[in-house]
Design a protein around this motif. Structure first.
Motif, short mmCIF file in Angstrom:
data_model
loop_
_atom_site.label_atom_id
_atom_site.label_comp_id
_atom_site.label_asym_id
_atom_site.label_seq_id
_atom_site.Cartn_x
_atom_site.Cartn_y
_atom_site.Cartn_z
N UNK A 4 0.85 -1.18 0.00
CA UNK A 4 0.00 0.00 0.00
C UNK A 4 0.89 1.24 0.00
N UNK A 5 0.70 2.14 -0.96
CA UNK A 5 1.52 3.35 -0.98
C UNK A 5 1.13 4.29 0.16
N UNK A 6 2.09 5.12 0.54
CA UNK A 6 1.84 6.09 1.60
C UNK A 6 0.88 7.15 1.08
N UNK A 7 -0.16 7.45 1.82
CA UNK A 7 -1.16 8.42 1.38
C UNK A 7 -1.18 9.63 2.30
N UNK A 8 -1.80 10.72 1.86
CA UNK A 8 -1.89 11.91 2.71
C UNK A 8 -2.63 11.64 4.03
N UNK A 68 -13.11 5.75 33.07
CA UNK A 68 -13.69 6.83 32.27
C UNK A 68 -14.55 6.30 31.13
N UNK A 69 -14.06 5.28 30.44
CA UNK A 69 -14.82 4.65 29.36
C UNK A 69 -14.28 3.23 29.22
N UNK A 70 -15.15 2.22 29.34
CA UNK A 70 -14.67 0.84 29.29
C UNK A 70 -13.93 0.48 28.00
N UNK A 71 -14.22 1.18 26.92
CA UNK A 71 -13.54 0.88 25.66
C UNK A 71 -12.30 1.73 25.46
N UNK A 72 -12.01 2.65 26.37
CA UNK A 72 -10.86 3.54 26.23
C UNK A 72 -9.54 2.83 26.00
N UNK A 73 -9.17 1.85 26.84
CA UNK A 73 -7.90 1.16 26.62
C UNK A 73 -7.84 0.42 25.28
N UNK A 74 -8.94 -0.19 24.86
CA UNK A 74 -8.96 -0.92 23.60
C UNK A 74 -8.80 0.04 22.42
N UNK A 75 -9.56 1.13 22.43
CA UNK A 75 -9.50 2.10 21.33
C UNK A 75 -8.12 2.75 21.30
N UNK A 76 -7.55 3.03 22.47
CA UNK A 76 -6.20 3.60 22.50
C UNK A 76 -5.18 2.62 21.90
N UNK A 77 -5.30 1.36 22.26
CA UNK A 77 -4.38 0.35 21.74
C UNK A 77 -4.48 0.26 20.21
N UNK A 78 -5.70 0.28 19.68
CA UNK A 78 -5.90 0.24 18.23
C UNK A 78 -5.31 1.50 17.58
N UNK A 79 -5.52 2.66 18.22
CA UNK A 79 -4.96 3.91 17.67
C UNK A 79 -3.44 3.87 17.64
N UNK A 80 -2.82 3.31 18.68
CA UNK A 80 -1.35 3.19 18.70
C UNK A 80 -0.88 2.22 17.62
N UNK A 81 -1.59 1.11 17.44
CA UNK A 81 -1.24 0.16 16.38
C UNK A 81 -1.33 0.82 15.00
N UNK A 82 -2.39 1.58 14.77
CA UNK A 82 -2.55 2.26 13.48
C UNK A 82 -1.46 3.31 13.28
N UNK A 83 -1.08 3.99 14.34
CA UNK A 83 0.00 4.98 14.24
C UNK A 83 1.32 4.27 13.91
N UNK A 84 1.57 3.16 14.56
CA UNK A 84 2.77 2.39 14.26
C UNK A 84 2.78 1.89 12.82
N UNK A 85 1.61 1.49 12.32
CA UNK A 85 1.51 1.06 10.93
C UNK A 85 1.82 2.23 9.99
N UNK A 86 1.30 3.42 10.30
CA UNK A 86 1.58 4.60 9.47
C UNK A 86 3.08 4.92 9.48
N UNK A 87 3.73 4.79 10.62
CA UNK A 87 5.18 5.01 10.70
C UNK A 87 5.91 3.98 9.84
N UNK A 88 5.52 2.71 9.94
CA UNK A 88 6.17 1.65 9.18
C UNK A 88 6.00 1.88 7.67
N UNK A 89 4.82 2.28 7.25
CA UNK A 89 4.58 2.55 5.82
C UNK A 89 5.44 3.71 5.36
N UNK A 90 5.53 4.75 6.16
CA UNK A 90 6.34 5.91 5.79
C UNK A 90 7.82 5.54 5.69
N UNK A 91 8.34 4.84 6.69
CA UNK A 91 9.76 4.50 6.71
C UNK A 91 10.15 3.48 5.64
#
Length: 150
Positions: A4-8, A68-91
């Protein structure tokens, strides 16, 4: 793996997530309740508490985030995984692909995640109807008062 190419949008997420976490950490927890659903119904919507949950997860306080929100840790974990994927695609210059199972089941995973998110949100609302949360506290400030969530 599908290449997948890096997108904006990847670049936007790559920058926005850390800046958003920095902003959340620097913003005081006090302030008016901005959720229109909460203001109209006095009940938490499915997303209520996610900002504070992300703040707690940024400090690695999973229990507070869950409070605060029962899904907070799960959603945060997914957001961190997606951020890591974006870094890997860029690099890698786009040489890192999504696993084939994720690509194949992407739409089903999104719908299942949305159904789970709304289900937990409605369960929280049902609980609050039985056990109402304390009303927002008003703290006096010079010239006006601000409402803070408990």
């Amino acid at each position: 793996m599908r290449r997948r190419p890096f997108s904006p949008i990847n670049l936007l997420y790559l920058i926005a997530f850390p800046l958003g976490m920095f902003w959340v950490e620097r913003t005081p927890l006090q302030g008016p309740t901005l959720c229109p659903f909460r203001l109209l119904t006095q009940l938490d919507c499915p997303g209520c508490g996610l900002t504070r949950a992300f703040r707690a997860m940024g400090r690695l306080d999973v229990w507070e985030a869950f409070r605060y929100n029962p899904l907070g840790p799960i959603i945060f974990f997914v957001a961190v995984l997606l951020w890591g994927y974006a870094v890997a695609v860029l690099l890698s210059g786009g040489r890192v692909g999504m696993p084939a199972g994720v690509v194949r089941w992407r739409r089903s995973l999104l719908w299942a995640g949305l159904a789970f998110y709304l289900g937990v949100g409605f369960a929280r609302m049902a609980y609050e109807l039985r056990v109402p949360p304390p009303p927002p506290k008003t703290i006096p400030l010079p010239g006006f008062s601000r409402i803070i969530s408990p």
